[in-house]
Scaffold this motif. Structure first.
Motif, PDB file in Angstrom:
ATOM      1  N   UNK A  64       0.831  -1.083   0.007  1.00  0.00           N
ATOM      2  CA  UNK A  64      -0.015  -0.015  -0.005  1.00  0.00           C
ATOM      3  C   UNK A  64       0.803   1.102   0.105  1.00  0.00           C
ATOM      4  N   UNK A  65       0.544   2.259  -0.977  1.00  0.00           N
ATOM      5  CA  UNK A  65       1.244   3.415  -1.117  1.00  0.00           C
ATOM      6  C   UNK A  65       0.197   4.555  -1.041  1.00  0.00           C
ATOM      7  N   UNK A  66       0.298   5.599  -0.215  1.00  0.00           N
ATOM      8  CA  UNK A  66      -0.802   6.483  -0.266  1.00  0.00           C
ATOM      9  C   UNK A  66      -0.042   7.895   0.072  1.00  0.00           C
ATOM     10  N   UNK A  67       0.528   8.196  -1.037  1.00  0.00           N
ATOM     11  CA  UNK A  67       1.236   9.517  -1.047  1.00  0.00           C
ATOM     12  C   UNK A  67       0.631  10.158  -2.250  1.00  0.00           C
ATOM     13  N   UNK A  68       0.230  11.533  -1.728  1.00  0.00           N
ATOM     14  CA  UNK A  68      -0.600  12.326  -2.411  1.00  0.00           C
ATOM     15  C   UNK A  68       0.173  13.601  -2.823  1.00  0.00           C
ATOM     16  N   UNK A  69       1.425  13.823  -2.634  1.00  0.00           N
ATOM     17  CA  UNK A  69       2.209  14.800  -3.045  1.00  0.00           C
ATOM     18  C   UNK A  69       2.158  15.305  -4.593  1.00  0.00           C
ATOM     19  N   UNK A  70       2.579  14.189  -5.431  1.00  0.00           N
ATOM     20  CA  UNK A  70       2.559  14.663  -6.844  1.00  0.00           C
ATOM     21  C   UNK A  70       0.923  15.033  -7.289  1.00  0.00           C
ATOM     22  N   UNK A  71       0.166  14.484  -6.829  1.00  0.00           N
ATOM     23  CA  UNK A  71      -1.018  14.855  -7.115  1.00  0.00           C
ATOM     24  C   UNK A  71      -1.622  16.217  -6.458  1.00  0.00           C
ATOM     25  N   UNK A 226      -8.391  16.532 -20.536  1.00  0.00           N
ATOM     26  CA  UNK A 226      -7.255  17.228 -21.108  1.00  0.00           C
ATOM     27  C   UNK A 226      -5.774  17.106 -20.577  1.00  0.00           C
ATOM     28  N   UNK A 227      -5.623  16.457 -19.396  1.00  0.00           N
ATOM     29  CA  UNK A 227      -4.496  16.504 -18.654  1.00  0.00           C
ATOM     30  C   UNK A 227      -3.706  15.041 -18.553  1.00  0.00           C
ATOM     31  N   UNK A 228      -4.090  14.152 -19.271  1.00  0.00           N
ATOM     32  CA  UNK A 228      -3.725  12.978 -19.256  1.00  0.00           C
ATOM     33  C   UNK A 228      -3.951  11.887 -18.222  1.00  0.00           C
ATOM     34  N   UNK A 229      -4.130  12.571 -16.852  1.00  0.00           N
ATOM     35  CA  UNK A 229      -4.673  11.771 -15.796  1.00  0.00           C
ATOM     36  C   UNK A 229      -3.485  10.851 -15.353  1.00  0.00           C
ATOM     37  N   UNK A 230      -2.274  11.110 -15.166  1.00  0.00           N
ATOM     38  CA  UNK A 230      -1.268  10.301 -14.750  1.00  0.00           C
ATOM     39  C   UNK A 230      -0.793  10.936 -13.461  1.00  0.00           C
ATOM     40  N   UNK A 231      -0.607  10.065 -12.341  1.00  0.00           N
ATOM     41  CA  UNK A 231      -0.072  10.887 -10.995  1.00  0.00           C
ATOM     42  C   UNK A 231       1.354  11.064 -11.319  1.00  0.00           C
ATOM     43  N   UNK A 232       1.994  12.035 -11.996  1.00  0.00           N
ATOM     44  CA  UNK A 232       3.377  12.386 -12.210  1.00  0.00           C
ATOM     45  C   UNK A 232       3.635  13.697 -11.519  1.00  0.00           C
ATOM     46  N   UNK A 234       4.715  17.559 -11.557  1.00  0.00           N
ATOM     47  CA  UNK A 234       4.433  18.309 -12.769  1.00  0.00           C
ATOM     48  C   UNK A 234       5.658  19.166 -13.188  1.00  0.00           C
ATOM     49  N   UNK A 235       6.545  18.631 -13.702  1.00  0.00           N
ATOM     50  CA  UNK A 235       8.029  18.958 -13.927  1.00  0.00           C
ATOM     51  C   UNK A 235       8.447  19.735 -14.888  1.00  0.00           C
ATOM     52  N   UNK A 236       7.211  19.394 -15.829  1.00  0.00           N
ATOM     53  CA  UNK A 236       7.203  20.147 -17.195  1.00  0.00           C
ATOM     54  C   UNK A 236       5.835  20.454 -17.694  1.00  0.00           C
ATOM     55  N   UNK A 237       5.756  21.588 -18.789  1.00  0.00           N
ATOM     56  CA  UNK A 237       4.461  22.204 -19.116  1.00  0.00           C
ATOM     57  C   UNK A 237       3.812  20.849 -20.084  1.00  0.00           C
ATOM     58  N   UNK A 238       4.709  20.236 -20.791  1.00  0.00           N
ATOM     59  CA  UNK A 238       3.975  19.086 -21.619  1.00  0.00           C
ATOM     60  C   UNK A 238       3.986  17.942 -21.022  1.00  0.00           C
ATOM     61  N   UNK A 239       3.944  17.629 -19.758  1.00  0.00           N
ATOM     62  CA  UNK A 239       3.998  16.491 -19.066  1.00  0.00           C
ATOM     63  C   UNK A 239       2.496  16.167 -18.749  1.00  0.00           C
ATOM     64  N   UNK A 240       2.087  14.892 -18.318  1.00  0.00           N
ATOM     65  CA  UNK A 240       0.777  14.406 -17.842  1.00  0.00           C
ATOM     66  C   UNK A 240       0.670  14.658 -16.320  1.00  0.00           C
ATOM     67  N   UNK A 241      -0.490  15.097 -16.127  1.00  0.00           N
ATOM     68  CA  UNK A 241      -0.660  15.377 -14.402  1.00  0.00           C
ATOM     69  C   UNK A 241      -2.064  14.643 -14.218  1.00  0.00           C
ATOM     70  N   UNK A 242      -2.230  14.508 -12.841  1.00  0.00           N
ATOM     71  CA  UNK A 242      -3.620  14.195 -12.202  1.00  0.00           C
ATOM     72  C   UNK A 242      -3.913  14.917 -11.034  1.00  0.00           C
ATOM     73  N   UNK A 244      -6.021  16.499  -7.949  1.00  0.00           N
ATOM     74  CA  UNK A 244      -7.057  15.834  -6.766  1.00  0.00           C
ATOM     75  C   UNK A 244      -8.142  15.725  -7.307  1.00  0.00           C
ATOM     76  N   UNK A 245      -8.935  16.678  -7.877  1.00  0.00           N
ATOM     77  CA  UNK A 245     -10.589  16.395  -8.306  1.00  0.00           C
ATOM     78  C   UNK A 245     -10.653  15.516  -9.442  1.00  0.00           C
ATOM     79  N   UNK A 246      -9.691  15.294 -10.401  1.00  0.00           N
ATOM     80  CA  UNK A 246      -9.570  14.224 -11.440  1.00  0.00           C
ATOM     81  C   UNK A 246      -9.290  12.810 -10.683  1.00  0.00           C
ATOM     82  N   UNK A 247      -8.626  12.860  -9.563  1.00  0.00           N
ATOM     83  CA  UNK A 247      -8.507  11.581  -8.892  1.00  0.00           C
ATOM     84  C   UNK A 247      -9.533  11.166  -8.305  1.00  0.00           C
ATOM     85  N   UNK A 248     -10.173  11.940  -7.817  1.00  0.00           N
ATOM     86  CA  UNK A 248     -11.543  11.449  -6.778  1.00  0.00           C
ATOM     87  C   UNK A 248     -12.588  11.050  -7.924  1.00  0.00           C
ATOM     88  N   UNK A 249     -12.580  11.962  -8.800  1.00  0.00           N
ATOM     89  CA  UNK A 249     -13.683  11.512 -10.076  1.00  0.00           C
ATOM     90  C   UNK A 249     -13.395  10.303 -10.550  1.00  0.00           C
TER      91      UNK A 249
END
Length: 292
Positions: A64-71, A226-232, A234-242, A244-249
């Motif tokens: 189990x890993x529940x780390x929210x920092x990237x999100x 539009x954001x790709x929904x990957x829990x990475x 946000x180190x670059x403008x063209x990278x994918x992110x997720x 918190x609202x997207x995570x929950x939904x």
């Protein structure tokens, strides 16, 4: 007799308003307490520090890993990017509407801005998918345009009408006591706007910015599209992110009721709620400091 009826009506109106206010406050308190109650289960297994600053989100893994920092970071960076893109044109548009726009165009433009504020977020997301993502793919030679930049642009457009409406009212109020005096002293219109109206409207601009950030941080559907929904991170403008609202939904439908995954999503919602509360409290103290 008419005076007695009028007095009773006023009393009834006052009681009704107070009752509705108390109801709204208790409803808000109930929501906060319910989210907190559902979040406490996950905080009994994972410390608050590990939950907020952990780097991995694996709620269904055997380890189990529940780390929210990237999100959480993605939510903050996305909202900041949207505000950075929206605030300058919003202030310019508010200045134009308040003091430059011809009277015959002012009301239609304000109606258009109000319509923009009422457009469902899924429509903005659909437009982003159909129009924005292909442009980014061609411009940056990406395999897919889903990215932090795409989310920032879509959210920036979405919060524009809220910032414009708030800032326009502030600029109109700021210039009421200065227009006549400036004209009498021979001060140019543009000098008055730049040196008097803009500084006097700073609280309205800050209020619009806070409203825009609050709207952006809670937005879900348009962001998901539009954001790709990957829990990475946000180190670059063209990278994918997720965020918190997207995570929950995206995950609440597959999280079994009462599971650690289920309560972890409530924990993420509680963190987002506290973050929004902190932003609004910061604005409150900043306003008191600037006013005093």
């Amino acid at each position: 007799m008419p005076g007695l009826l009028h007095y009773r009506f006023e009393k009834l109106f006052a009681v009704t308003v107070k009752g509705l206010t108390v109801t709204a406050l208790f409803t808000l308190l109930f929501i906060i307490l319910f989210i907190l109650k559902e979040s406490l289960v996950v905080f009994q297994q994972v410390s608050i520090g590990d939950f907020i600053f952990g780097g991995q989100w694996r709620p269904v893994s055997s380890q189990l890993r529940l780390g929210l920092w990237p999100i959480l970071t993605a939510s903050l960076v996305l909202s900041a990017l949207a505000l950075l893109l929206a605030l300058p044109p919003a202030v310019g548009a508010a200045l134009f509407l308040a003091h430059v726009c011809p009277d015959r165009l002012r009301r239609p433009l304000r109606s258009l801005i109000a319509i923009m504020a009422g457009i469902p977020s899924v429509v903005y997301g659909f437009i982003g998918v159909v129009l924005l993502l292909p442009v980014l793919e061609r411009l940056f030679r990406m395999s897919s345009g889903d990215s932090l930049l795409a989310g920032g642009i879509v959210l920036g457009v979405m919060i524009l009408p809220f910032i414009i409406a708030t800032t326009t009212e502030s600029m109109e109020a700021a210039a009421k006591g200065q227009l006549v005096v400036s004209r009498a002293m021979g001060v140019s219109h543009w000098y008055m706007l730049r040196r008097l109206v803009l500084p006097a409207s700073r609280m309205g601009i800050i209020a619009g910015a806070v409203l825009g950030v609050s709207r952006a941080m809670g937005e879900t559907m348009a962001v998901i599209m539009v954001v790709g929904n990957s829990p990475l991170m946000p180190t670059e403008l063209l990278g994918r992110i997720k965020p918190i609202p997207a995570l929950i939904a995206l995950e609440i439908g597959s999280a079994p009721l009462g599971s650690i995954h289920y309560h972890a999503l409530f924990g993420a919602g509680f963190v987002l709620l506290m973050l929004l509360l902190a932003i609004n409290l910061l604005f409150y103290f900043l306003r008191k400091r600037l006013v005093s």
